[in-house]
Design an enzyme around this catalytic site. Structure first.
Site, mmCIF file in Angstrom:
data_model
loop_
_atom_site.group_PDB
_atom_site.id
_atom_site.type_symbol
_atom_site.label_atom_id
_atom_site.label_comp_id
_atom_site.label_asym_id
_atom_site.label_seq_id
_atom_site.Cartn_x
_atom_site.Cartn_y
_atom_site.Cartn_z
ATOM 1 N N CYS A 2 -16.548 -56.691 -46.202
ATOM 2 C CA CYS A 2 -17.123 -56.483 -44.867
ATOM 3 C C CYS A 2 -18.654 -56.564 -44.892
ATOM 4 O O CYS A 2 -19.283 -56.332 -45.913
ATOM 5 C CB CYS A 2 -16.725 -55.118 -44.346
ATOM 6 S SG CYS A 2 -14.958 -54.890 -44.282
ATOM 7 N N ARG A 27 -19.870 -63.237 -48.451
ATOM 8 C CA ARG A 27 -19.089 -62.131 -49.003
ATOM 9 C C ARG A 27 -17.607 -62.250 -48.686
ATOM 10 O O ARG A 27 -16.785 -61.555 -49.279
ATOM 11 C CB ARG A 27 -19.627 -60.798 -48.475
ATOM 12 C CG ARG A 27 -21.059 -60.530 -48.917
ATOM 13 C CD ARG A 27 -21.558 -59.242 -48.337
ATOM 14 N NE ARG A 27 -20.680 -58.125 -48.636
ATOM 15 C CZ ARG A 27 -20.653 -57.483 -49.790
ATOM 16 N NH1 ARG A 27 -21.445 -57.857 -50.763
ATOM 17 N NH2 ARG A 27 -19.835 -56.478 -49.980
ATOM 18 N N TRP A 75 -13.177 -57.646 -43.444
ATOM 19 C CA TRP A 75 -12.269 -58.164 -44.447
ATOM 20 C C TRP A 75 -11.147 -57.139 -44.539
ATOM 21 O O TRP A 75 -11.358 -56.008 -44.959
ATOM 22 C CB TRP A 75 -13.045 -58.305 -45.751
ATOM 23 C CG TRP A 75 -12.268 -58.941 -46.809
ATOM 24 C CD1 TRP A 75 -12.003 -60.264 -46.970
ATOM 25 C CD2 TRP A 75 -11.644 -58.264 -47.872
ATOM 26 N NE1 TRP A 75 -11.251 -60.443 -48.066
ATOM 27 C CE2 TRP A 75 -11.014 -59.246 -48.645
ATOM 28 C CE3 TRP A 75 -11.541 -56.935 -48.258
ATOM 29 C CZ2 TRP A 75 -10.284 -58.928 -49.766
ATOM 30 C CZ3 TRP A 75 -10.826 -56.628 -49.378
ATOM 31 C CH2 TRP A 75 -10.205 -57.626 -50.120
ATOM 32 N N ASN A 99 -18.191 -50.107 -42.814
ATOM 33 C CA ASN A 99 -17.733 -50.659 -44.094
ATOM 34 C C ASN A 99 -17.234 -49.501 -44.938
ATOM 35 O O ASN A 99 -17.801 -48.408 -44.869
ATOM 36 C CB ASN A 99 -18.886 -51.300 -44.865
ATOM 37 C CG ASN A 99 -19.259 -52.652 -44.315
ATOM 38 O OD1 ASN A 99 -18.623 -53.154 -43.392
ATOM 39 N ND2 ASN A 99 -20.301 -53.233 -44.875
ATOM 40 N N GLY A 100 -16.241 -49.735 -45.763
ATOM 41 C CA GLY A 100 -15.746 -48.682 -46.653
ATOM 42 C C GLY A 100 -14.365 -48.234 -46.230
ATOM 43 O O GLY A 100 -13.617 -48.994 -45.603
ATOM 44 N N GLU A 480 -9.550 -66.273 -73.047
ATOM 45 C CA GLU A 480 -10.486 -66.226 -71.920
ATOM 46 C C GLU A 480 -11.936 -66.164 -72.428
ATOM 47 O O GLU A 480 -12.815 -66.831 -71.878
ATOM 48 C CB GLU A 480 -10.138 -65.022 -71.024
ATOM 49 C CG GLU A 480 -11.075 -64.762 -69.865
ATOM 50 C CD GLU A 480 -11.222 -65.920 -68.889
ATOM 51 O OE1 GLU A 480 -10.481 -66.910 -68.988
ATOM 52 O OE2 GLU A 480 -12.120 -65.852 -68.036
ATOM 53 N N LYS A 484 -14.751 -68.987 -71.539
ATOM 54 C CA LYS A 484 -16.054 -68.669 -70.934
ATOM 55 C C LYS A 484 -17.175 -69.309 -71.749
ATOM 56 O O LYS A 484 -18.082 -69.906 -71.193
ATOM 57 C CB LYS A 484 -16.309 -67.147 -70.881
ATOM 58 C CG LYS A 484 -15.572 -66.322 -69.877
ATOM 59 C CD LYS A 484 -15.942 -66.538 -68.446
ATOM 60 C CE LYS A 484 -15.233 -67.707 -67.860
ATOM 61 N NZ LYS A 484 -13.927 -67.556 -67.302
ATOM 62 N N GLU A 487 -17.286 -73.168 -71.428
ATOM 63 C CA GLU A 487 -17.706 -73.651 -70.107
ATOM 64 C C GLU A 487 -19.214 -73.657 -69.926
ATOM 65 O O GLU A 487 -19.761 -74.599 -69.376
ATOM 66 C CB GLU A 487 -17.134 -72.735 -69.010
ATOM 67 C CG GLU A 487 -15.687 -72.942 -68.707
ATOM 68 C CD GLU A 487 -15.267 -72.120 -67.504
ATOM 69 O OE1 GLU A 487 -15.178 -70.890 -67.643
ATOM 70 O OE2 GLU A 487 -15.038 -72.695 -66.435
ATOM 71 N N HIS A 503 -2.112 -69.364 -90.742
ATOM 72 C CA HIS A 503 -1.191 -70.502 -90.735
ATOM 73 C C HIS A 503 -1.926 -71.824 -90.524
ATOM 74 O O HIS A 503 -1.315 -72.806 -90.101
ATOM 75 C CB HIS A 503 -0.115 -70.300 -89.667
ATOM 76 C CG HIS A 503 0.734 -69.092 -89.948
ATOM 77 N ND1 HIS A 503 1.650 -69.059 -90.965
ATOM 78 C CD2 HIS A 503 0.755 -67.869 -89.378
ATOM 79 C CE1 HIS A 503 2.231 -67.860 -91.002
ATOM 80 N NE2 HIS A 503 1.692 -67.110 -90.039
ATOM 81 N N LYS A 599 -16.045 -75.748 -59.004
ATOM 82 C CA LYS A 599 -15.492 -74.409 -58.751
ATOM 83 C C LYS A 599 -14.024 -74.495 -58.361
ATOM 84 O O LYS A 599 -13.215 -73.663 -58.754
ATOM 85 C CB LYS A 599 -16.319 -73.717 -57.665
ATOM 86 C CG LYS A 599 -15.899 -72.282 -57.384
ATOM 87 C CD LYS A 599 -16.211 -71.364 -58.562
ATOM 88 C CE LYS A 599 -15.576 -69.991 -58.421
ATOM 89 N NZ LYS A 599 -15.407 -69.316 -59.712
HETATM 90 O O1 M6R Z 1 -8.984 -71.367 -58.398
HETATM 91 P P1 M6R Z 1 -8.106 -71.248 -59.621
HETATM 92 O O2 M6R Z 1 -8.008 -69.888 -60.133
HETATM 93 O O3 M6R Z 1 -6.750 -71.858 -59.377
HETATM 94 O O4 M6R Z 1 -8.819 -72.149 -60.700
HETATM 95 C C1 M6R Z 1 -8.243 -72.383 -61.935
HETATM 96 C C2 M6R Z 1 -9.260 -72.902 -62.933
HETATM 97 O O5 M6R Z 1 -9.793 -74.121 -62.511
HETATM 98 C C3 M6R Z 1 -10.398 -71.901 -63.147
HETATM 99 O O6 M6R Z 1 -9.917 -70.656 -63.549
HETATM 100 C C4 M6R Z 1 -11.375 -72.421 -64.215
HETATM 101 O O7 M6R Z 1 -10.758 -72.438 -65.468
HETATM 102 C C5 M6R Z 1 -12.634 -71.558 -64.218
HETATM 103 N N1 M6R Z 1 -13.794 -72.387 -64.211
HETATM 104 C C6 M6R Z 1 -12.698 -70.633 -65.356
HETATM 105 O O8 M6R Z 1 -13.910 -69.981 -65.489
#
Ligand code: M6R
Length: 604
Positions: A2, A27, A75, A99-100, A480, A484, A487, A503, A599
């Site tokens: 919100c 937001r 929201w 908000n809240g 993960e 990160k 990327e 292995h 993104k």
């Molecule tokens: O929008 P989504 O969660 O479906 O996207 C999936 C991936 O493209 C996304 O998680 C991507 O791996 C990110 N850049 C990870 O940081």
């Protein structure tokens, strides 16, 4: 999430409010509204969906001379995103934006209903305006009524309230949700939940503290603290740079989003994590009927959340669970059975591969569920049911807070299924609920840990690659962590199960092989330690993330000792995110927009 704006002055009130709301759009929200009091007349406009809808509705509306106005982007938490539930909420002659969450709203609503008050919306917010008018009837003094109202509210709030009786005042209160007031000249005030909304309008701002309440009028601003003691505003010059204000003082959106995890996860838990059980009011009671298997499907970070949660679905809920990478699943000609609940996980809700698997599952007649951050996205619209993760808009391409909220939802969902299937004892359920409650605190970034990681990062800018290793649910977390780093640093990194290194990959071990080892105290500690030892014996460079000191490691990122492995999971998650961030910063990369990445991946 919100957003709140307010204005008192002689400018075009509508424009000031709408421009402010526009700045808060990032937001995320699902409805918006404004209330303007000008020349003794209230004008109210509300619209569901994008701000454009509200702008369209107010096209003909103009104000003249002095007036006051409040605005809000909502929201949805309590009640669906409808016009009735959109703010401002009204009593007989007053309007409020908030908000809240008002935690005691049910008690207050009950009391007011008994006193003859009629409620229109399903929101918690509406009690504020009715409570104010209820007290006003007895006092005839708007400020006293507002003060009494605030004293009777429990929970978190940023509130603006306007009433016909005081046409030159805006009442405000803040506790737990951000609120500020701005000014640029005499007889004019701006309000907002974030300074981005008033940049370009106000020259100076005062940030309210928790417990503050009071009012502004043409002549003055009066602020009182929680004990009722009057205090003076502390005006500070306002930045003129919108982008840096949106980053909230952080260097990158990714960094801001890492720091935001504590608050967004608190939103994720809201109304779902209850005293003695988990509730998902968005799920139909029958969704899990005749379900014998859960299939989780996703890409990238969302896939890691799927994989991590599969440990919880099997261990806690005792439901057979399989996990699929969406781009693989599409073409493997899978055998789909109708007793499987097909769950897609996606931040954007638009990822092409994941969306296609959802279509496949639907075509095969499976029940489907989308766990998603974006309302009205393709996946949310297509799935039979959806749970929103409530991370707010994520700008950094490298997903952080989306992962934290996905994990929180999936963990709660595993408990929800366990409750339904009676596969969890009261004691174990209580233990999980209690641990979930600690998440917002656990996710607060510890400044000394951040500083330690920043310093450490300079040692990890070269080498011939990284292995992130972990066991059990810490293996997907290792995946993960490696993703990160890849990327945003462009360094080669792999996530691997600790026990699997011997292995094959251990052949790579030498001082130039960097191993980031996840060593939780509360899950398979001895086993993981032996795996790390195997690498250290071969002279790999090892950085351990643990609450325990491991003397054979080269480096150590220390996390706080916790009683539950899920707390360690979330704390290590933050450490991994900060490590990639700081390595990327040192390498001079574009943290928020890494090369070759988008993104939202809407192509196959
Ligand atoms: O929008 P989504 O969660 O479906 O996207 C999936 C991936 O493209 C996304 O998680 C991507 O791996 C990110 N850049 C990870 O940081």
């Amino acid at each position: 999430m919100c957003g709140i704006v307010g204005y008192l002055g002689e400018k075009n009130i509508k424009e000031v409010l709408l421009n402010g709301l526009k700045e808060l759009e990032y937001r995320g929200y699902d409805s918006a509204g404004i209330a303007v009091l000008n020349n003794d007349r209230f004008s109210i406009f509300k619209a569901v969906g994008k701000l454009e809808n509200l702008i369209e509705k107010t096209k003909e509306f103009q104000t003249q001379g002095f007036g006051i106005g409040i605005g809000h982007t909502r929201w949805a938490t309590h009640g669906k995103p409808t016009e009735i539930n959109a703010h401002p909420h009204t009593g007989e002659e007053s309007y409020v934006v908030h908000n809240g969450i008002i935690e005691n709203y049910a008690i207050l609503k009950n009391m007011l209903t008994k006193a003859g008050v009629k409620f229109l919306s399903q929101t918690d917010t509406e009690v504020i305006v009715h409570l104010f008018e209820y007290y006003k009837k007895n006092t005839q003094n708007s400020f006293e009524a507002f003060e009494k109202t605030v004293q009777n509210l429990e929970g978190a709030y940023a509130i603006l309230l306007v009433t016909k009786d005081a046409p030159d005042r805006i009442f405000f209160a803040k506790k737990g949700s951000p609120l500020l007031v701005g000014k640029s000249k005499e007889q004019e005030f701006y309000f907002a939940s974030s300074d981005t909304a008033v940049i370009g309008e106000a020259k100076e701002v005062h940030y309210f503290d928790d417990g503050d309440y009071g009012y502004v009028s043409k002549e003055e601003i009066r602020i009182f603290d929680a004990s009722g003691k009057e205090k003076q505003p502390h005006w500070q010059p306002l930045s003129t740079n919108k982008l840096s204000a949106q980053k909230g003082g952080f260097r990158f959106f990714m960094e801001k989003e890492i720091y935001e995890q504590a608050t967004v996860v608190a939103d994720t838990l809201l109304g779902r994590l209850l005293e003695d059980h988990i509730a998902f009011e968005e799920l139909d009671e029958t969704l899990f009927d005749q379900i014998n298997e859960i299939k989780l499907c996703a890409c990238g970070t969302s896939y890691h959340a799927a994989l991590a949660s599969s440990y919880l679905f099997e261990r806690v809920a005792k439901v057979r669970t399989s996990v699929e990478i969406a781009s693989e699943f599409r073409y493997k000609e899978p055998l789909l059975c109708k007793d499987t609940l097909f769950v897609v996980i996606s931040q954007s809700g638009e990822t092409a591969d994941t969306l296609e698997t959802l279509k496949m599952a639907k075509a095969a007649g499976l029940k489907t569920l989308a766990i998603c951050n974006v309302d009205n996205s393709s996946m949310v619209r297509l799935a039979d049911a959806s749970i929103l993760t409530r991370a707010g808009i994520e700008k950094g391409v490298a997903s952080t807070k989306a992962f934290a909220t996905q994990m929180s939802v999936l963990w709660m969902l595993s408990l929800f299924v366990a409750q339904k299937q009676n596969s969890i004892t009261k004691e174990v359920l209580q233990e999980h609920l209690q641990t979930l409650r600690t998440l917002p605190k656990i996710l607060e970034v510890n400044p000394s840990m951040h500083e330690r990681i920043r310093r450490l990062s300079k040692r990890y800018l070269h080498g011939h690659g990284f292995f992130f290793i972990g066991r059990d649910i810490f293996f997907p977390l290792a995946l993960e962590g490696a993703l990160k780093l890849k990327e945003i640093s462009y360094l080669h990194a792999e996530g691997y199960p600790s026990g699997e290194m011997k292995h094959g990959p251990i052949a790579l071990a030498d001082p130039e092989l960097f191993t980031i080892a996840l060593l939780p105290k509360n899950l398979l500690f001895e086993k993981s330690r032996s795996n790390i030892e195997e690498l250290s014996a071969r002279d790999a460079t090892i950085c351990v993330i643990s609450s325990e000191v491991y003397e054979k490691a080269d480096d150590h990122i220390s996390i706080a000792p916790q009683p539950h492995y899920m707390q360690e999971f979330f704390e290590m998650m933050v450490a991994l995110q900060l490590l990639s961030l700081e390595i990327s910063v040192r390498l001079g990369n574009d943290v928020d927009m890494p090369r070759n990445l988008a993104k939202s991946v809407t192509v196959e």
